[in-house]
Scaffold this active site. Sequence first.
Site: not given
Length: 364
Positions: A212, A162
Amino acid sequence: MTDGSAVRATRLGPAFDLLAAYDEGGAFFERDGLGVAAGDPQDTVRATSLAELGGPVVAGLGEGWDHGGPAPVALGGLPFAPGPVSLALPASVVRRTDEGETWLIERGDRGAATPFAPRRVAGDLPHGSFRPAQLREVPTVRGYEDVVADALERIRAGGLEKVVLARTLEVDAGRPLDAKRLLHRLRAVEPHGYAFAAPSGEGAVLVGASPELLVSLRGGEVRATPLAGTAPRAGDPDEDRANAEALSVSAKNREEHAVVVRAVASALEGHCEPLRWDPDPVLLETANVWHLATRFAGRVRDPATTVLDLVAALHPTPAVCGTPTGAARATIAELEPFDRGRYAGPVGWIDARGDGEWAIALRC
């Protein structure tokens, strides 16, 4: 006021707005009214890597502190890329604690008025001189499609699972932009986000409101809430709920999220016992999007562990970089046509006890 000439703490009223203590020479970090705001820095602590920064910063903050009252604090943003790092130790900070108490904490001989000195408000143009902002995408849509296609070929070839490629939008407003005004507006739009401002080199300021939490440490208790997997919000309540439910069962998004959860668990298990997290991701809503989130909680094994030790173990997560980390970082450095600087890096604060709270510099 605490005893001792080097560190002084003065209680402020509960209605004090932390944003009043921020100026562009300092830094700001706040969520739900709790956090830290600083004026100009007094000292700077440098290290060759993030993993080596925590101890020297805690030692620097502890100079002259008698371990009574609120602990002195350092705050700011750190780079996305590996390498030498630094964190400024402010001469004065205003800190609002979890108990809702607000303190002015001063180091050295600076006066109490330092964080509240009046400043010229930037951002206004003479009447009639307004022009529309000029926008420039870097890379362009076509350029971004090309680098994504390149990254997909590398994933198919193996060695890269990824990679997270970013885009920027350059805005030329034709006038000075005031960081404090931007923070005020971001807090209004996203009151439960981590609103932040941090110096970013050569007079630049990084301003944002991140959803976050990378990690927090308070009294040995660790918290982290990684996010991965996104769906848009909708004005219609039924459509909005349908978007959220579709996200929660999306195989693609749950797989993406699982990659991040495994990485965070692996990093924190080296420092925490016990360590617990949600067995399934939960939905987290922001003003514009839904996210999949997993809440981690644990307790550090070693009381000497600082929050920056945990930041070093976690950064960068696969949510902002990719996996394996080394290959993803190398791909980002090769394919992105700009330097991320402090974008997607850790931003937050640490105190003289080693406690603190750090988010990921997104939406900035």
